[in-house]
Design a protein around this motif. Structure first.
Motif, PDB file in Angstrom:
ATOM      1  N   ALA A 102       0.835  -1.204   0.000  1.00 37.43           N
ATOM      2  CA  ALA A 102       0.000   0.000   0.000  1.00 37.43           C
ATOM      3  C   ALA A 102       0.869   1.253   0.000  1.00 37.43           C
ATOM      4  CB  ALA A 102      -0.932  -0.005   1.206  1.00 37.43           C
ATOM      5  N   LEU A 103       1.945   1.243   0.783  1.00 39.99           N
ATOM      6  CA  LEU A 103       2.851   2.391   0.805  1.00 39.99           C
ATOM      7  C   LEU A 103       3.530   2.574  -0.556  1.00 39.99           C
ATOM      8  CD1 LEU A 103       4.538   1.898   4.304  1.00 39.99           C
ATOM      9  CD2 LEU A 103       2.706   3.503   3.705  1.00 39.99           C
ATOM     10  N   GLN A 104       3.908   1.477  -1.188  1.00 46.82           N
ATOM     11  CA  GLN A 104       4.550   1.564  -2.498  1.00 46.82           C
ATOM     12  C   GLN A 104       3.590   2.126  -3.539  1.00 46.82           C
ATOM     13  OE1 GLN A 104       5.752  -2.509  -2.824  1.00 46.82           O
ATOM     14  NE2 GLN A 104       7.578  -2.244  -1.541  1.00 46.82           N
ATOM     15  N   ALA A 105       2.320   1.741  -3.447  1.00 47.33           N
ATOM     16  CA  ALA A 105       1.325   2.288  -4.371  1.00 47.33           C
ATOM     17  C   ALA A 105       1.141   3.787  -4.146  1.00 47.33           C
ATOM     18  CB  ALA A 105      -0.003   1.547  -4.194  1.00 47.33           C
ATOM     19  N   MET A 106       1.151   4.210  -2.892  1.00 46.99           N
ATOM     20  CA  MET A 106       1.063   5.635  -2.586  1.00 46.99           C
ATOM     21  C   MET A 106       2.288   6.371  -3.127  1.00 46.99           C
ATOM     22  SD  MET A 106      -0.324   5.692   1.352  1.00 46.99           S
ATOM     23  CE  MET A 106      -1.722   4.709   1.891  1.00 46.99           C
ATOM     24  N   HIS A 107       3.448   5.767  -2.976  1.00 46.08           N
ATOM     25  CA  HIS A 107       4.678   6.393  -3.475  1.00 46.08           C
ATOM     26  C   HIS A 107       4.590   6.628  -4.980  1.00 46.08           C
ATOM     27  CE1 HIS A 107       8.993   7.376  -3.248  1.00 46.08           C
ATOM     28  NE2 HIS A 107       9.046   6.831  -4.457  1.00 46.08           N
ATOM     29  N   ALA A 108       4.063   5.666  -5.702  1.00 43.40           N
ATOM     30  CA  ALA A 108       3.940   5.796  -7.152  1.00 43.40           C
ATOM     31  C   ALA A 108       3.034   6.961  -7.534  1.00 43.40           C
ATOM     32  CB  ALA A 108       3.409   4.496  -7.747  1.00 43.40           C
ATOM     33  N   LEU A 109       2.086   7.290  -6.670  1.00 43.66           N
ATOM     34  CA  LEU A 109       1.179   8.409  -6.938  1.00 43.66           C
ATOM     35  C   LEU A 109       1.779   9.761  -6.550  1.00 43.66           C
ATOM     36  CD1 LEU A 109      -2.233   6.916  -5.747  1.00 43.66           C
ATOM     37  CD2 LEU A 109      -1.495   7.316  -8.106  1.00 43.66           C
ATOM     38  N   GLY A 110       2.853   9.743  -5.723  1.00 44.20           N
ATOM     39  CA  GLY A 110       3.476  10.998  -5.335  1.00 44.20           C
ATOM     40  C   GLY A 110       3.532  11.265  -3.850  1.00 44.20           C
TER      41      GLY A 110
END
Length: 277
Positions: A102-110
């Motif tokens: 979930a954190l990695q997905a958030m990182h990809a969004l900015g």
């Protein structure tokens, strides 16, 4: 050309052509979204409204900070980042159960940081930090703190243990009534020595009011303690105010120019590219 000394301002305004400025502290609200009880009930303040206001100051990049009233439901921030095409960044609130994916997905969004709010009645403490530290370090994220001056020493201890980057909201809470020799200044010096960043924002939260003259000396002192690691935030939409009394967007930028001079203030306006870019 040399930069003007502290406190020297000119009449020029940031260029709106490049839109390379950063407003590093804004909130967006959906009037229909469920908010936590016990604090304010936000009105509808969508991202397109702040984008339009920010453009007038040459600001094309926003840092969307998860407001305390939505707890760990970051969907408004994440949806706005998804729609922004990479222009904006985010700071979220999470608990200790959040998964690495979930954190990695958030990182990809900015998303670039996690916020701890030690001031709001519906804020969040640092209980999740022991489990999160390793995950945040791998992502290169920072910890963002909304705290009172007397809590800065504790925050310095946290960063000494974790080695994570630190960002301090609202002039690190250094309000206008704070004595010049208060221990909070020493704690800020310690944090700055470890690389902490400070947001020049939230003047009305610090005991000042328009035209925000009383905060000038504090801004100058913080600029001396943490040179090169200052960013500006409007704190839009100014949840401490009724909609009819909301400060003009440019009015909360002007104190930075007044305190630091135009050249240095414009460096602050663009510094978000280093912290968040």
């Amino acid at each position: 050309m040399s930069a003007p000394p502290l406190g020297t301002s000119t009449a020029s305004a940031p260029s709106t052509a490049a839109l390379d400025g950063w407003d590093t502290h804004v909130h967006i609200f959906d009037g229909a979204a469920q908010a936590q009880p016990g604090h304010y009930q936000p009105a509808h303040h969508p991202i397109d409204r702040i984008e339009a206001e920010a453009a007038g100051l040459g600001v094309g990049h926003l840092v969307l900070v998860q407001p305390s009233v939505y707890g760990t439901d970051n969907q408004l921030v994440l949806n706005a980042l998804r729609a922004s095409g990479g222009r904006h960044r985010g700071v979220v609130v999470v608990d200790g159960n959040v998964q690495a994916a979930a954190l990695q997905a958030m990182h990809a969004l900015g998303v670039r940081g996690v916020r701890f709010n030690l001031v709001s009645p519906v804020g969040n403490g640092q209980d999740a930090l022991p489990r999160l530290s390793g995950l945040l370090r791998e992502l290169g994220w920072h910890l963002q703190w909304y705290a009172r001056p007397e809590q800065l020493g504790q925050i310095a201890d946290v960063h000494q243990r974790t080695g994570l980057p630190c960002v301090l909201d609202h002039l690190a809470g250094l309000h206008t009534q704070l004595p010049a020799r208060d221990a909070a200044w020493d704690a800020l010096q310690r944090l700055a020595g470890a690389g902490a960043w400070v947001k020049l924002s939230g003047w009305y939260r610090l005991g000042d009011h328009a035209p925000y003259i009383r905060i000038t000396e504090h801004i100058q002192r913080v600029a001396t303690i943490a040179p090169g690691r200052l960013v500006w935030g409007s704190d839009w939409p100014h949840t401490a105010f009724d909609a009819a009394a909301m400060p003009a967007y440019r009015s909360v930028w002007t104190p930075v120019e007044d305190a630091l001079g135009t050249s240095r203030a414009h460096e602050v306006l663009r510094a978000g590219a280093r912290l968040y870019g």
